[in-house]
Write a protein that holds these residues in place. Structure first.
Motif, PDB file in Angstrom:
ATOM      1  N   ARG A   1     -12.598  19.824  -5.832  1.00  0.00           N
ATOM      2  CA  ARG A   1     -12.370  21.096  -6.526  1.00  0.00           C
ATOM      3  C   ARG A   1     -13.305  22.157  -5.987  1.00  0.00           C
ATOM      4  NH1 ARG A   1     -11.519  19.093 -12.576  1.00  0.00           N
ATOM      5  NH2 ARG A   1     -13.783  19.280 -12.645  1.00  0.00           N
ATOM      6  N   LEU A   2     -12.758  23.336  -5.757  1.00  0.00           N
ATOM      7  CA  LEU A   2     -13.567  24.426  -5.200  1.00  0.00           C
ATOM      8  C   LEU A   2     -14.741  24.784  -6.119  1.00  0.00           C
ATOM      9  CD1 LEU A   2     -14.088  26.707  -3.188  1.00  0.00           C
ATOM     10  CD2 LEU A   2     -12.413  28.083  -4.424  1.00  0.00           C
ATOM     11  N   LEU A   3     -14.492  24.853  -7.417  1.00  0.00           N
ATOM     12  CA  LEU A   3     -15.517  25.369  -8.328  1.00  0.00           C
ATOM     13  C   LEU A   3     -16.715  24.442  -8.463  1.00  0.00           C
ATOM     14  CD1 LEU A   3     -13.720  27.011 -11.366  1.00  0.00           C
ATOM     15  CD2 LEU A   3     -15.098  28.093  -9.588  1.00  0.00           C
ATOM     16  N   ASP A   4     -16.449  23.154  -8.600  1.00  0.00           N
ATOM     17  CA  ASP A   4     -17.575  22.250  -8.845  1.00  0.00           C
ATOM     18  C   ASP A   4     -17.651  21.103  -7.852  1.00  0.00           C
ATOM     19  OD1 ASP A   4     -15.461  20.728  -9.639  1.00  0.00           O
ATOM     20  OD2 ASP A   4     -16.064  20.547 -11.745  1.00  0.00           O
ATOM     21  N   GLY A   5     -16.735  21.057  -6.897  1.00  0.00           N
ATOM     22  CA  GLY A   5     -16.810  20.035  -5.850  1.00  0.00           C
ATOM     23  C   GLY A   5     -16.340  18.656  -6.275  1.00  0.00           C
ATOM     24  N   ARG A   6     -15.921  18.495  -7.544  1.00  0.00           N
ATOM     25  CA  ARG A   6     -15.543  17.159  -8.017  1.00  0.00           C
ATOM     26  C   ARG A   6     -14.315  16.635  -7.281  1.00  0.00           C
ATOM     27  NH1 ARG A   6     -17.274  15.489 -12.878  1.00  0.00           N
ATOM     28  NH2 ARG A   6     -16.497  13.508 -12.101  1.00  0.00           N
ATOM     29  N   THR A   7     -14.289  15.310  -7.122  1.00  0.00           N
ATOM     30  CA  THR A   7     -13.182  14.642  -6.445  1.00  0.00           C
ATOM     31  C   THR A   7     -11.933  14.676  -7.331  1.00  0.00           C
ATOM     32  OG1 THR A   7     -14.771  13.154  -5.458  1.00  0.00           O
ATOM     33  CG2 THR A   7     -12.467  12.445  -5.419  1.00  0.00           C
ATOM     34  N   VAL A   8     -10.810  15.076  -6.746  1.00  0.00           N
ATOM     35  CA  VAL A   8      -9.576  15.112  -7.533  1.00  0.00           C
ATOM     36  C   VAL A   8      -8.417  14.483  -6.753  1.00  0.00           C
ATOM     37  CG1 VAL A   8     -10.059  17.013  -9.119  1.00  0.00           C
ATOM     38  CG2 VAL A   8      -9.314  17.528  -6.789  1.00  0.00           C
ATOM     39  N   TRP A   9      -7.398  14.093  -7.499  1.00  0.00           N
ATOM     40  CA  TRP A   9      -6.240  13.369  -6.966  1.00  0.00           C
ATOM     41  C   TRP A   9      -4.982  14.117  -7.367  1.00  0.00           C
ATOM     42  CZ3 TRP A   9      -8.032   9.409  -4.021  1.00  0.00           C
ATOM     43  CH2 TRP A   9      -9.373   9.037  -4.241  1.00  0.00           C
ATOM     44  N   TRP A  10      -4.021  14.128  -6.478  1.00  0.00           N
ATOM     45  CA  TRP A  10      -2.829  14.951  -6.688  1.00  0.00           C
ATOM     46  C   TRP A  10      -1.763  14.174  -7.462  1.00  0.00           C
ATOM     47  CZ3 TRP A  10       2.326  15.065  -4.824  1.00  0.00           C
ATOM     48  CH2 TRP A  10       2.984  16.314  -4.998  1.00  0.00           C
ATOM     49  N   GLY A  11      -1.316  14.776  -8.542  1.00  0.00           N
ATOM     50  CA  GLY A  11      -0.322  14.113  -9.388  1.00  0.00           C
ATOM     51  C   GLY A  11       1.080  14.639  -9.126  1.00  0.00           C
ATOM     52  N   ALA A  12       2.046  13.858  -9.539  1.00  0.00           N
ATOM     53  CA  ALA A  12       3.457  14.183  -9.278  1.00  0.00           C
ATOM     54  C   ALA A  12       3.851  15.521  -9.897  1.00  0.00           C
ATOM     55  CB  ALA A  12       4.347  13.075  -9.820  1.00  0.00           C
ATOM     56  N   ASP A  13       3.185  15.906 -10.988  1.00  0.00           N
ATOM     57  CA  ASP A  13       3.537  17.180 -11.626  1.00  0.00           C
ATOM     58  C   ASP A  13       2.880  18.370 -10.928  1.00  0.00           C
ATOM     59  OD1 ASP A  13       0.961  16.643 -12.220  1.00  0.00           O
ATOM     60  OD2 ASP A  13       1.127  16.912 -14.389  1.00  0.00           O
ATOM     61  N   GLY A  14       2.256  18.103  -9.785  1.00  0.00           N
ATOM     62  CA  GLY A  14       1.684  19.207  -9.015  1.00  0.00           C
ATOM     63  C   GLY A  14       0.290  19.602  -9.446  1.00  0.00           C
ATOM     64  N   THR A  15      -0.303  18.874 -10.389  1.00  0.00           N
ATOM     65  CA  THR A  15      -1.667  19.207 -10.797  1.00  0.00           C
ATOM     66  C   THR A  15      -2.665  18.252 -10.159  1.00  0.00           C
ATOM     67  OG1 THR A  15      -1.526  17.782 -12.722  1.00  0.00           O
ATOM     68  CG2 THR A  15      -0.909  20.099 -13.025  1.00  0.00           C
TER      69      THR A  15
ATOM     70  N   GLN B   1       0.828  -1.208   0.000  1.00  0.00           N
ATOM     71  CA  GLN B   1       0.000   0.000   0.000  1.00  0.00           C
ATOM     72  C   GLN B   1       0.865   1.262   0.000  1.00  0.00           C
ATOM     73  OE1 GLN B   1      -2.697  -0.273   3.310  1.00  0.00           O
ATOM     74  NE2 GLN B   1      -3.872  -1.945   2.376  1.00  0.00           N
ATOM     75  N   LYS B   2       0.313   2.310  -0.585  1.00  0.00           N
ATOM     76  CA  LYS B   2       0.944   3.633  -0.575  1.00  0.00           C
ATOM     77  C   LYS B   2      -0.123   4.660  -0.201  1.00  0.00           C
ATOM     78  CE  LYS B   2       5.011   2.786  -2.857  1.00  0.00           C
ATOM     79  NZ  LYS B   2       6.351   3.241  -2.472  1.00  0.00           N
ATOM     80  N   LEU B   3       0.301   5.906  -0.140  1.00  0.00           N
ATOM     81  CA  LEU B   3      -0.665   6.977   0.116  1.00  0.00           C
ATOM     82  C   LEU B   3      -0.831   7.828  -1.134  1.00  0.00           C
ATOM     83  CD1 LEU B   3       0.446   8.092   3.686  1.00  0.00           C
ATOM     84  CD2 LEU B   3      -1.685   6.926   3.069  1.00  0.00           C
ATOM     85  N   VAL B   4      -2.043   8.355  -1.319  1.00  0.00           N
ATOM     86  CA  VAL B   4      -2.273   9.372  -2.353  1.00  0.00           C
ATOM     87  C   VAL B   4      -2.943  10.559  -1.667  1.00  0.00           C
ATOM     88  CG1 VAL B   4      -2.480   7.731  -4.256  1.00  0.00           C
ATOM     89  CG2 VAL B   4      -4.527   8.395  -2.968  1.00  0.00           C
ATOM     90  N   LEU B   5      -2.884  11.719  -2.308  1.00  0.00           N
ATOM     91  CA  LEU B   5      -3.559  12.902  -1.767  1.00  0.00           C
ATOM     92  C   LEU B   5      -4.822  13.161  -2.591  1.00  0.00           C
ATOM     93  CD1 LEU B   5      -0.603  15.380  -1.125  1.00  0.00           C
ATOM     94  CD2 LEU B   5      -1.467  13.511   0.305  1.00  0.00           C
ATOM     95  N   THR B   6      -5.860  13.525  -1.889  1.00  0.00           N
ATOM     96  CA  THR B   6      -7.123  13.782  -2.582  1.00  0.00           C
ATOM     97  C   THR B   6      -7.780  15.031  -1.993  1.00  0.00           C
ATOM     98  OG1 THR B   6      -9.255  12.833  -3.224  1.00  0.00           O
ATOM     99  CG2 THR B   6      -8.398  12.209  -1.067  1.00  0.00           C
ATOM    100  N   ALA B   7      -8.734  15.597  -2.748  1.00  0.00           N
ATOM    101  CA  ALA B   7      -9.428  16.820  -2.327  1.00  0.00           C
ATOM    102  C   ALA B   7     -10.680  16.941  -3.185  1.00  0.00           C
ATOM    103  CB  ALA B   7      -8.530  18.045  -2.526  1.00  0.00           C
TER     104      ALA B   7
END
Ligand code: HEM
Ligand code: SF4
Lengths: 557, 105
Positions: free
Chosen positions: B19-33, B11-17
């Motif tokens: 989006r402010l504008l539409d609330g959609r679930t997003v995941w943090w990528g290595a390129d910072g996006t 197992q590893k960890l990922v970061l999630t949040a």
């Protein structure tokens, strides 16, 4: 301008206020987007406008005061679902509608569209007095003693933006009914009100306090038996003041009025309310007959005219068509006018999502309301829809129209009429999914003849202990729990929200999700095998006790 | 309210949040996006996660996301969250397959 049947006609004050409030919220959204407001600062502001952040998107909860809409409002809800959401809406147990896929940036525009039809999302969240709910058959049912909508409207005006009650210790929910048959779960509300005619013709009100579900389910206790109409607002004001002053604010789980009433006892609570009343200026809160009449005059009264043979026409149609007859038996209620009938439209298609309706269905319901029920629609606390005043000789045409959009399910009050919260498919607080288990149960008991054979049996499902699906009040209740990341369900039996309110008893250890439907099927088989005469599930349960049902649920083959 | 992270083998960890504008679930990528697809999420070791999380949280407003946190995944391709809740966030409501976040890789 003609008045809407069934709900209050807004005046300029209401409309100006809504516009001001939207402009204010639009500014708040702007400041959030440009970073002037942090999320922590913005969250309480958006919640005051009904906007939640859920798992996949924002969720907007729109208030439907006492559950009554006109067709123009319903049509607008359908348009909003189509334009800003994913083509559907979810009707809830608090007679509201929720949209699940809302964008923050669209919200001010949506609120404007709502305001155009005198609707809003205010006080659908937060620690204030929430949307007041009322009997879904108000003003129509033969068994009604007092039409509760006029007083529900008075409560709406009293509680809306009440400066003293904007920051209560916790949310506050009020329900009102004017029928001896409790259809609002009065004793599971912070305040439950049952109206009946008084000796002088003006109504009197029986008031329960401190009921609730959630983590600590409690049946409300009677605070007053007969509050006179003129003192209704003063009494409610005093009840909420006592709560506001003494309710706990240090622990969110102990902040509801029910905990306060339990802590000090209902007698002490009554004394505190009486002491508050003794020092209030009662004149200020006096509800005069003139004030009540002024509110009443802003409701239109439907002109109930039916041909003399309306009843005979319906009887003949029922004889000729057993499928229609079955729907009439489960989905209608006796109207006060002999030429009319109340139709409940099930939003629980077998295998479907309880309470969901597509934009197309919502639009069609608005059309059917115009054609058959004076353009008036009610949302029920069991996630269904009611057309209150249908002419008996036209009921079959309505039914045919409903069938065209998949809304002719004959299961009201039966095992397929499942109440379920959004659960883990949407809700950020959930432990387990409520909808899939509801769908599986709906599919398992899809046969309408079987449902009629089983009779009155209500299943309620909540995805966590907050109990939005009223699982404690279900004849069979399911509570989703998380065991090491897996979904389990705890079963309760014997709950009821109607007269003789009771909290369900837990049958035993929670079951894995994939064993739950079979366990419920065995419960139902146990009842069918052992019932006597015309017993309902609850009757048999009362006679036999829980043990046979516990054995059936946990029997492993 | 940070709980100690206990990862199982694999197992590893990922970061999630969201989006402010539409609330959609997003995941943090290595390129910072931030991306809608968990397949593009950056896999973190438990030791590194706290530092990365602190940095990403500090940039949340600029990046237009709210409620950043970490969650455990099976370190497969694409990574699969461990809990039912995060699986549903990653793939969409189970009751609406038509709304599934497509897993284009
Ligand atoms: C999806 C987002 C939702 C969230 C975040 C949410 C949150 C909550 C919370 C935290 C409670 C417990 C309050 C307490 O005991 O102090 C609660 C109770 C409740 N909610 Fe919801 N809820 C949601 C959806 C719904 C829906 C769809 C309905 C149906 C209208 C609903 C109706 C209720 C009811 C009837 C209760 C029980 C009231 C009581 O405790 O007396 N909620 N909700
Ligand atoms: S009962 Fe729990 S899971 Fe269901 S809607 Fe309420 S908070 Fe969400």
């Amino acid at each position: 301008m003609s008045l809407p049947v069934g709900h209050y006609q807004y005046d300029r004050i209401d409309r100006d206020f809504l516009q001001a409030r939207i402009a204010e919220f639009e500014g708040q959204v702007q400041r959030r987007l440009d970073g002037t407001l942090s999320e922590d600062e913005f969250k309480p502001l958006r919640l005051m406008n009904g906007l939640y952040l859920q798992l996949h998107a924002y969720m907007l909860r729109v208030a439907i005061p006492y559950g009554i809409l006109d067709s123009r409002q319903l049509r607008r809800l359908g348009e909003i679902a189509r334009r800003y959401d994913r083509d559907y809406g979810h009707f809830t147990t608090r007679q509201n509608i929720q949209f699940n896929w809302i964008r923050l940036e669209d919200t001010p525009a949506i609120l404007r569209e709502l305001a155009e039809v005198d609707m809003h999302a205010i006080q659908t969240s937060g620690n204030c007095i929430r949307n007041v709910t009322a009997d879904e058959y108000a003003g129509a049912a033969a068994d009604e003693l007092v039409d509760p909508r006029v007083h529900a409207e008075i409560l709406r005006q009293w509680s809306t933006l009440h400066p003293e009650f904007t920051f209560l210790p916790r949310k506050f929910k009020i329900a009102i009914s004017g029928s001896p048959n409790d259809r609002v779960a009065a004793r599971f509300h912070d305040i439950g009100i049952l109206a009946r005619p008084g000796e002088d013709g003006a109504p009197v009100f029986r008031i329960f306090v401190g009921g609730g579900l959630g983590r600590t389910p409690i049946i409300g206790e009677e605070l007053f038996d007969s509050v006179r109409e003129e003192h209704l607002l003063a009494t409610l004001e005093a009840i909420v003041r006592v709560y506001n002053a003494h309710g706990r604010r240090d622990n969110i789980y102990k902040a509801r009025i029910k905990i306060l009433v339990q802590a000090i006892g209902v007698e002490a609570y009554r004394e505190a309310v009486e002491a508050e009343l003794a020092q209030m200026n009662l004149e200020r809160y006096r509800l005069t007959p003139e004030a009540v009449a002024a509110i009443r005059s802003r409701f239109a009264v439907p002109l109930l005219e039916a041909p003399a043979d309306a009843d005979a026409v319906l009887a003949e149609q029922r004889r000729a068509d057993p499928i229609f007859d079955r729907w009439v038996r489960s989905n209608t209620h006796v109207h006060r006018d002999p030429g009319h009938i109340i139709a409940t439209i099930s939003l629980k298609p077998a295998g479907g999502i309880p309470g969901d309706a597509t934009s197309a269905q919502i639009g069609r319901l608005a059309d059917l309301a115009d054609a058959y029920s004076f353009g008036e629609i009610r949302i029920t606390h069991l996630q269904n829809v009611v057309l209150g005043h249908v002419r008996k000789d036209r009921l079959r045409d309505l039914w045919l129209g409903l069938a065209e959009v998949g809304l002719a399910e004959a299961n009201i009050g039966l095992i397929g009429d499942i109440v379920a919260c959004p659960g883990l498919d949407y809700c950020a607080l959930a432990n387990a999914r409520s909808i899939p288990i509801a769908q599986k149960l709906g599919a398992r008991f899809a046969d309408t003849a079987l449902q009629a054979e089983i009779g009155a049996l209500r299943i309620n499902i909540s995805g966590c202990i907050n109990a939005c699906g009223h699982h404690h009040a279900g004849h069979i209740g399911l509570l989703g729990v998380d065991k090491r990341g897996e979904e389990f369900f705890q079963l309760t039996v014997g709950g009821r929200a109607e007269n003789g309110a009771a909290i369900g008893t837990i049958l035993g250890a929670a079951l894995p999700e994939d064993e739950t439907v079979d366990a419920i099927a065995r419960l139902v088989d146990c009842y069918l095998g052992r019932r006597e005469g015309g017993e309902t599930f609850l009757d048999t349960l009362t006679r036999l006790g829980h043990e046979p049902f516990r054995e059936a649920a946990y029997e492993t083959v | 309210m940070k709980r100690p992270v206990r990862l199982e083998p694999g197992q590893k960890l990922v970061l999630t949040a969201n989006r402010l504008l539409d609330g959609r679930t997003v995941w943090w990528g290595a390129d910072g996006t931030w991306d809608l697809h968990i397949g593009r999420a950056s896999l973190l070791d438990a030791e590194d996660a706290d530092a990365v999380l602190a940095r990403v949280v500090a940039e949340a407003q600029r990046d237009g996301v709210v409620g950043v946190y970490d969650t455990a995944v099976q370190a497969a391709v694409p990574p699969e969250p461990v809990t039912v809740r995060e699986k549903i966030r990653a793939h969409g409501p189970t009751v609406h397959p038509e709304f599934a976040v497509e897993t284009d890789q």
